[in-house]
Design an enzyme around this catalytic site. Structure first.
Site, PDB file in Angstrom:
ATOM      1  N   CYS A  80      11.698  -9.424  -1.293  1.00 14.61           N
ATOM      2  CA  CYS A  80      10.546  -9.104  -2.142  1.00 14.61           C
ATOM      3  C   CYS A  80       9.674 -10.354  -2.228  1.00 14.61           C
ATOM      4  CB  CYS A  80      11.038  -8.696  -3.526  1.00 14.61           C
ATOM      5  SG  CYS A  80       9.708  -8.379  -4.687  1.00 14.61           S
ATOM      6  N   CYS A 190       3.924  -7.851   1.468  1.00 16.18           N
ATOM      7  CA  CYS A 190       4.768  -7.044   0.559  1.00 16.18           C
ATOM      8  C   CYS A 190       5.680  -6.244   1.475  1.00 16.18           C
ATOM      9  CB  CYS A 190       3.907  -6.114  -0.294  1.00 16.18           C
ATOM     10  SG  CYS A 190       4.861  -4.856  -1.178  1.00 16.18           S
TER      11      CYS A 190
END
Ligand code: DGL
Length: 275
Positions: A80, A190
Site C-alpha cells: 500500500c 496506488c
C-alpha cells in the site's frame, strides 16, 4: 511480541493493503518466487486509507503488522503506497521484522521518459506526502513530474469495477492533465490501479507508458530473502484475510483476478484485529 529472533525460511510472507489492491503486488511476488507462501490481510473495514490522516494510517498499519507477526510471517510487504509514504519510518522503528514497502516508481519513469514529462497517479494521502516530494527531488533528475491525487479509481477497483462507463469517466476526470501535456510515462502510485491498466491505456493511447511497482517489489523481496537466508524451498497454502465481509471480498477478487482466481486463491478467512 515485536521481536522475532528466529525466522525460519519456511514461514509465510505477510502482505497487506487497505483492500484488494495489494493483490497486484502479491501476484507479482508469487510469480517470481513460486516456492513462497503468503498471508495476506485486506483491512477492508478501514478502507480507504487514502483520505486518512498520518496518525490514523500509522495506527491502522501497526495493528495489521501485529496481526501478521502473530501469524508468524518471516517478512512483511507493505503493499500500500499510502502506508509506505506516510508511515514506513515509524513502522520500521517499531517492528524488527524485515519490511519491504511499495512506493511509486518515480525513478523508473524519470529514466524512461523521452519527453521529459511524467505523472505520478496516487491516492490523495500519497500525493500530498513529504515522502513523495522527497522521492521526486531525489530521482526526477530535472524531469517535470506531475502528481495527481484521486480516490475515485481506488474506490471502483475496491468494488471490483474495473471496466465500463464508471471506470471510463473516473479515468477521464483523473487523467485530464494528459491531454494538455507531453506526459509519456505514468507511475501507478496506488496498488489498486494495475487492475485498471487496460482502461487507463485505452484513454492515454499507445504512446504513453504505464509502470506499476509489482516487478520491483518482487525483485526486492527476492534480494532481501536471499540476504537474510530466508528463501523457502517449498510453498504451503496461502491464506487471505479480510477485516471486512469475506463473501464480498471473494466476489471482488473473482472480478479483478478473473481466470487467475482459481489458481491463486485457495483460502479466505475473516480477521478481527480488535481481539
Ligand atoms: N492501495 C493503496 C495504495 O497503494 C491505497 C488504497 C486506499 O486508499 O486505501 O495506496
Amino acid at each position: 511480541m515485536n521481536n522475532q529472533p528466529y525466522l525460519p525460511a519456511d514461514r509465510s510472507i505477510g502482505v497487506f493493503d487497505s483492500g484488494v489492491g495489494g493483490l497486484s503486488i502479491l501476484t507479482a511476488v508469487k510469480e517470481l518466487l513460486p516456492n513462497e507462501s503468503f498471508v495476506y490481510l485486506a483491512d477492508q473495514k478501514n478502507n480507504p486509507y487514502g483520505g486518512r490522516s498520518v496518525s490514523e494510517i500509522k495506527k491502522l498499519s501497526s495493528k495489521v503488522i501485529e496481526f501478521l507477526i502473530d501469524k508468524k510471517v518471516k517478512l512483511v510487504i507493505v503493499a500500500c503506497n499510502t502506508v509506505s509514504v506516510n508511515a514506513i519510518d515509524y513502522l520500521r522503528s517499531k517492528f524488527s521484522i524485515p519490511i519491504i514497502a511499495v512506493v511509486p516508481v518515480v525513478k523508473t519513469i524519470s529514466e524512461k521518459t523521452k519527453t521529459g514529462e511524467v505523472l505520478v497517479l496516487s491516492t490523495p494521502a500519497t500525493a500530498k506526502s513529504q515522502y513523495l516530494k522527497n522521492l521526486i527531488k531525489k530521482f526526477s533528475n530535472g524531469k517535470k513530474v506531475h502528481v495527481v491525487g484521486t480516490s475515485r479509481l481506488e474506490h471502483l477497483a475496491e468494488k471490483g469495477i474495473i471496466t465500463g462507463p464508471k471506470v471510463k469517466s473516473a479515468i477521464k476526470a483523473s487523467l485530464s492533465i494528459i491531454k494538455n501535456s507531453n506526459i509519456d510515462s505514468i507511475a501507478l502510485g496506488c496498488t489498486h490501479y494495475p487492475f485498471l491498466t487496460k482502461e487507463i491505456q485505452k484513454f492515454v493511447g499507445p504512446n504513453v507508458y504505464i509502470y506499476d511497482s509489482g516487478g520491483a517489489i518482487a525483485r526486492r523481496t527476492k534480494v532481501v530473502l536471499e540476504n537474510e537466508k530466508l528463501l523457502s524451498e517449498k510453498s504451503n497454502e496461502d491464506v487471505l484475510y479480510t477485516t471486512g465481509d469475506d463473501k464480498e471480498f471473494e466476489r471482488v477478487l473473482k472480478k479483478i483476478l478473473g481466470k487467475d482466481f482459481d489458481r491463486l486463491i485457495k483460502k479466505i478467512k475473516k480477521a478481527n484485529l480488535e481481539s
